[in-house]
Design a protein around this motif. Structure first.
Motif, PDB file in Angstrom:
ATOM      1  N   GLU A   1       1.280  -3.438  -1.553  1.00 28.29           N
ATOM      2  CA  GLU A   1       2.168  -2.336  -2.003  1.00 28.29           C
ATOM      3  C   GLU A   1       2.787  -2.653  -3.356  1.00 28.29           C
ATOM      4  O   GLU A   1       2.851  -1.807  -4.241  1.00 28.29           O
ATOM      5  CB  GLU A   1       3.250  -2.109  -0.944  1.00 28.29           C
ATOM      6  CG  GLU A   1       4.163  -0.926  -1.295  1.00 28.29           C
ATOM      7  CD  GLU A   1       5.223  -0.684  -0.226  1.00 28.29           C
ATOM      8  OE1 GLU A   1       6.051   0.228  -0.442  1.00 28.29           O
ATOM      9  OE2 GLU A   1       5.202  -1.395   0.798  1.00 28.29           O
ATOM     10  N   ALA A   2       3.238  -3.901  -3.516  1.00 29.49           N
ATOM     11  CA  ALA A   2       3.824  -4.301  -4.800  1.00 29.49           C
ATOM     12  C   ALA A   2       2.777  -4.266  -5.896  1.00 29.49           C
ATOM     13  O   ALA A   2       3.048  -3.861  -7.034  1.00 29.49           O
ATOM     14  CB  ALA A   2       4.428  -5.706  -4.675  1.00 29.49           C
ATOM     15  N   LEU A   3       1.540  -4.720  -5.562  1.00 31.04           N
ATOM     16  CA  LEU A   3       0.469  -4.678  -6.562  1.00 31.04           C
ATOM     17  C   LEU A   3       0.154  -3.256  -6.995  1.00 31.04           C
ATOM     18  O   LEU A   3      -0.114  -2.997  -8.176  1.00 31.04           O
ATOM     19  CB  LEU A   3      -0.790  -5.362  -5.981  1.00 31.04           C
ATOM     20  CG  LEU A   3      -0.768  -6.889  -5.953  1.00 31.04           C
ATOM     21  CD1 LEU A   3      -1.931  -7.427  -5.130  1.00 31.04           C
ATOM     22  CD2 LEU A   3      -0.838  -7.434  -7.383  1.00 31.04           C
ATOM     23  N   GLU A   4       0.172  -2.315  -6.035  1.00 28.61           N
ATOM     24  CA  GLU A   4      -0.107  -0.907  -6.382  1.00 28.61           C
ATOM     25  C   GLU A   4       0.938  -0.356  -7.348  1.00 28.61           C
ATOM     26  O   GLU A   4       0.642   0.478  -8.200  1.00 28.61           O
ATOM     27  CB  GLU A   4      -0.150  -0.063  -5.119  1.00 28.61           C
ATOM     28  CG  GLU A   4      -1.361  -0.332  -4.262  1.00 28.61           C
ATOM     29  CD  GLU A   4      -1.354   0.490  -2.982  1.00 28.61           C
ATOM     30  OE1 GLU A   4      -0.393   1.278  -2.804  1.00 28.61           O
ATOM     31  OE2 GLU A   4      -2.278   0.351  -2.168  1.00 28.61           O
ATOM     32  N   LEU A   5       2.176  -0.843  -7.230  1.00 27.68           N
ATOM     33  CA  LEU A   5       3.234  -0.385  -8.132  1.00 27.68           C
ATOM     34  C   LEU A   5       3.141  -1.043  -9.496  1.00 27.68           C
ATOM     35  O   LEU A   5       3.446  -0.430 -10.529  1.00 27.68           O
ATOM     36  CB  LEU A   5       4.615  -0.669  -7.511  1.00 27.68           C
ATOM     37  CG  LEU A   5       4.957   0.121  -6.255  1.00 27.68           C
ATOM     38  CD1 LEU A   5       6.248  -0.400  -5.632  1.00 27.68           C
ATOM     39  CD2 LEU A   5       5.103   1.604  -6.588  1.00 27.68           C
TER      40      LEU A   5
ATOM     41  N   GLU B   1      -1.339  -9.056   3.494  1.00 31.73           N
ATOM     42  CA  GLU B   1      -1.785  -7.786   2.899  1.00 31.73           C
ATOM     43  C   GLU B   1      -0.612  -6.899   2.481  1.00 31.73           C
ATOM     44  O   GLU B   1      -0.766  -5.994   1.673  1.00 31.73           O
ATOM     45  CB  GLU B   1      -2.657  -7.018   3.911  1.00 31.73           C
ATOM     46  CG  GLU B   1      -4.050  -7.529   4.030  1.00 31.73           C
ATOM     47  CD  GLU B   1      -4.831  -7.351   2.728  1.00 31.73           C
ATOM     48  OE1 GLU B   1      -4.540  -6.386   1.970  1.00 31.73           O
ATOM     49  OE2 GLU B   1      -5.713  -8.165   2.439  1.00 31.73           O
ATOM     50  N   SER B   2       0.569  -7.179   3.037  1.00 28.82           N
ATOM     51  CA  SER B   2       1.708  -6.315   2.682  1.00 28.82           C
ATOM     52  C   SER B   2       2.085  -6.431   1.208  1.00 28.82           C
ATOM     53  O   SER B   2       2.808  -5.595   0.656  1.00 28.82           O
ATOM     54  CB  SER B   2       2.919  -6.657   3.554  1.00 28.82           C
ATOM     55  OG  SER B   2       3.356  -7.986   3.322  1.00 28.82           O
TER      56      SER B   2
ATOM     57  N   ALA C   1      -3.567 -13.425  -5.758  1.00 35.04           N
ATOM     58  CA  ALA C   1      -4.016 -14.659  -5.088  1.00 35.04           C
ATOM     59  C   ALA C   1      -3.360 -14.815  -3.722  1.00 35.04           C
ATOM     60  O   ALA C   1      -3.971 -15.348  -2.773  1.00 35.04           O
ATOM     61  CB  ALA C   1      -3.687 -15.869  -5.973  1.00 35.04           C
ATOM     62  N   LEU C   2      -2.153 -14.337  -3.597  1.00 29.30           N
ATOM     63  CA  LEU C   2      -1.413 -14.496  -2.342  1.00 29.30           C
ATOM     64  C   LEU C   2      -1.718 -13.381  -1.332  1.00 29.30           C
ATOM     65  O   LEU C   2      -1.386 -13.519  -0.143  1.00 29.30           O
ATOM     66  CB  LEU C   2       0.090 -14.522  -2.624  1.00 29.30           C
ATOM     67  CG  LEU C   2       0.588 -15.725  -3.447  1.00 29.30           C
ATOM     68  CD1 LEU C   2       2.049 -15.532  -3.821  1.00 29.30           C
ATOM     69  CD2 LEU C   2       0.410 -17.024  -2.633  1.00 29.30           C
ATOM     70  N   ARG C   3      -2.309 -12.274  -1.772  1.00 22.73           N
ATOM     71  CA  ARG C   3      -2.501 -11.132  -0.874  1.00 22.73           C
ATOM     72  C   ARG C   3      -3.455 -11.452   0.262  1.00 22.73           C
ATOM     73  O   ARG C   3      -3.378 -10.859   1.345  1.00 22.73           O
ATOM     74  CB  ARG C   3      -3.021  -9.917  -1.657  1.00 22.73           C
ATOM     75  CG  ARG C   3      -3.071  -8.649  -0.799  1.00 22.73           C
ATOM     76  CD  ARG C   3      -3.406  -7.431  -1.612  1.00 22.73           C
ATOM     77  NE  ARG C   3      -4.668  -7.585  -2.324  1.00 22.73           N
ATOM     78  CZ  ARG C   3      -5.212  -6.648  -3.102  1.00 22.73           C
ATOM     79  NH1 ARG C   3      -4.583  -5.511  -3.283  1.00 22.73           N
ATOM     80  NH2 ARG C   3      -6.356  -6.880  -3.714  1.00 22.73           N
TER      81      ARG C   3
END
Length: 550
Positions: free
Chosen positions: A265-269, A261-262, A255-257
């Protein structure tokens, strides 16, 4: 035949290349000049033992090579093909290198060869008759070996020796059985009982490891079930479970992305973490469903483990070693088999009969060869100033057979007409022994297929008219063979078709041997030297020319 010999840094020879011809070649020279070095070099090439003492002083290696013409040597050509040593058509090159550390290397047509292979090649190519060959006539084993060689009985002799060893072994086992029959029968009964018990145990390959793993799982099934269920609860079932927390974090970040957009990276992990947690929950649930809480099977495993443990303790081994013990017991039981005293006796009798059959064939060959060898040697003795002398090869039966057969072979000689034939060692003088040895050399060489014959001062102890007869004998032999003779007798040297002289040459503080091919005039001087010693006179030269003219 031998066509070329190359010697480098061997004993006192620095460098020497010799081209050989057929027929009768003589080699002469002063005492100590190194006449026998040529023989030693050929013997070394053909596999004789060698060490660093053969290397010329100041050199780090000796190199020897001999080239042979293979004309009419079809058996040797086949041997080369079989051993993967074939080279140029019609030629064979043997080479030997002796290093300063005492090691040596052999080559046949450029390919590495063992000493045994060089020796085998030499048996086809060269026969060397040494100056001390007559001494071997005094040994019974040498006499027997000579007769067997003349008879072509080498392979049969090896068969006889093999049959003899098998007979001796069978007889030994029979005696062992007779002395320990009771103990062997007891061992057989114990092994039979042991094999039956272990076979009844029926321990499968890998069964012990599988049982231990299954027992561990069954014995701790409750703890395993509790741990797996707790894992499912902690990951996904109870409030605030790990999977729920991770999923909530992922939702908030998604929701915050749109604002930053940075955070991608955390979402990909985290995305694969969520997937891995879901998979882990799925695996644990399946594990819980499959986990078997079977007390009855646990008891069965424990009984089977106790059964295997008991057998291992009984036979003083490990559970893993029981199958190996069973295999060993079966092998020993097979060895003992169902044999009894009659079986061992039959084996010994069969081995003895096989030995006797081969030994009798060998005896027949020996007797035939003995008759021929006796007659031919006696004939040559008449030419060698032993008129009326008689040579006999005695072949008499032994009380018991040996690895060499059923016969005792003994050389007998009657040096004078009317005198009884007695053992050579007790009858012949040194000179007579030399002449008999030469006669034997000539007779055996005539039936040998070997193309090159080398005689190393076999004329020691004779002289005068006999020496000339010896030379004529060797020259006749040279009509069909390549004959090389090292001699100190002018009568023999004068009959050579080629004449080489060995000389010592001093240079730069060292001494080396050289071999010179003599022309007609040089031969006159050499024969004159052999006749007259240090001072060569016109008289000795005339005598030398006369000898060469004859």
């Amino acid at each position: 035949m031998l066509v070329r010999l190359s010697i480098r840094n061997f004993v006192i020879v620095e460098s020497l290349d010799l081209d050989f011809a057929g027929g009768f070649t003589v080699l002469t020279g002063e005492t100590g000049a190194g006449k026998s070095i040529l023989i030693d070099a050929v013997a070394c090439i053909l596999g004789e033992r060698a060490d660093s003492s053969l290397i010329r002083a100041g050199s780090d290696r000796a190199e020897l090579a001999a080239e042979f013409d293979l004309a009419r040597l079809t058996a040797f050509a086949a041997w080369l093909e079989e051993g993967d040593f074939a080279g140029d058509d019609g030629l064979c090159l043997l080479r030997r290198v002796v290093e300063a550390n005492g090691r040596s290397r052999g080559f046949i047509n450029g390919r590495a060869a063992t000493l045994q292979q060089l020796r085998e090649a030499g048996e086809f190519l060269v026969d060397i008759h040494g100056q001390h060959a007559h001494q071997s006539l005094l040994r019974s084993d040498a006499q027997r070996a000579l007769v067997d060689s003349f008879a072509g009985a080498g392979p049969l002799g090896q068969d006889v020796a093999g049959h003899y060893r098998r007979w001796v072994e069978a007889a030994r086992r029979q005696r062992e059985w007779e002395g320990t029959a009771h103990a062997l029968m007891k061992e057989r009964d114990e092994l039979t009982w042991q094999v039956n018990e272990l076979e009844g145990l029926g321990l499968g390959v890998g069964e012990w490891d599988l049982l231990r793993a299954e027992h561990a799982r069954l014995a701790h099934a409750a703890r395993l079930l509790e741990g797996a269920r707790g894992g499912v609860d902690d990951l996904s079932e109870r409030e605030g479970a790990c999977l729920e927390s991770v999923s909530a974090v992922i939702s908030r970040l998604r929701a915050l992305r749109e604002y930053d957009e940075s955070l991608g990276e955390a979402l990909e992990l985290l995305a694969p973490v969520e997937i891995q947690l879901q998979e882990a929950v799925h695996v644990l649930r399946r594990y819980v469903e499959r986990l078997d809480l079977d007390p009855q099977r646990l008891q069965q495993c424990e009984r089977r483990l106790d059964e295997i443990h008991s057998a291992a303790r009984k036979y003083r081994t490990t559970p893993e070693g029981l199958n190996g013990l069973l295999a060993d017991a079966r092998a020993r039981l097979t060895e003992l088999g169902a044999l009894d005293e009659a079986d061992w006796s039959a084996q010994a009798a069969a081995a003895q009969e096989a030995y006797l059959a081969a030994a009798r064939r060998l005896s027949e060959l020996r007797r035939k060869a003995a008759d021929t060898l006796s007659g031919e040697t006696t004939r040559l003795m008449q030419e060698l100033a032993m008129a009326g002398g008689r040579f006999e090869v005695g072949v008499s039966p032994l009380a018991e057979g040996t690895a060499h057969g059923l016969d005792q072979v003994e050389f007998l000689v009657s040096p004078h007409p009317g005198s009884p034939a007695r053992p050579v060692a007790k009858t012949a003088s040194g000179g007579e022994l030399s002449r008999i040895s030469l006669a034997l050399d000539v007779v055996t060489s005539q039936v040998s297929p070997i193309p090159t014959l080398i005689f190393d001062e076999v004329d020691v102890g004779i002289g005068g008219r006999v020496a000339e007869i010896v030379g004529q004998m060797l020259k006749r032999l040279g009509r069909t063979r390549q004959v090389l003779c090292i001699t100190h007798l002018p009568q023999v040297a004068a009959l050579g078709e080629q004449h080489w002289q060995v000389v010592k040459v001093a240079a730069d503080g060292s001494v080396a041997s050289e071999i010179r091919v003599l022309d007609a005039e040089a031969r006159v001087d050499e024969i004159a030297r052999m006749l007259g010693g240090v001072d060569i006179t016109d008289t000795t030269r005339r005598h030398a020319r006369e000898m060469l003219g004859r």
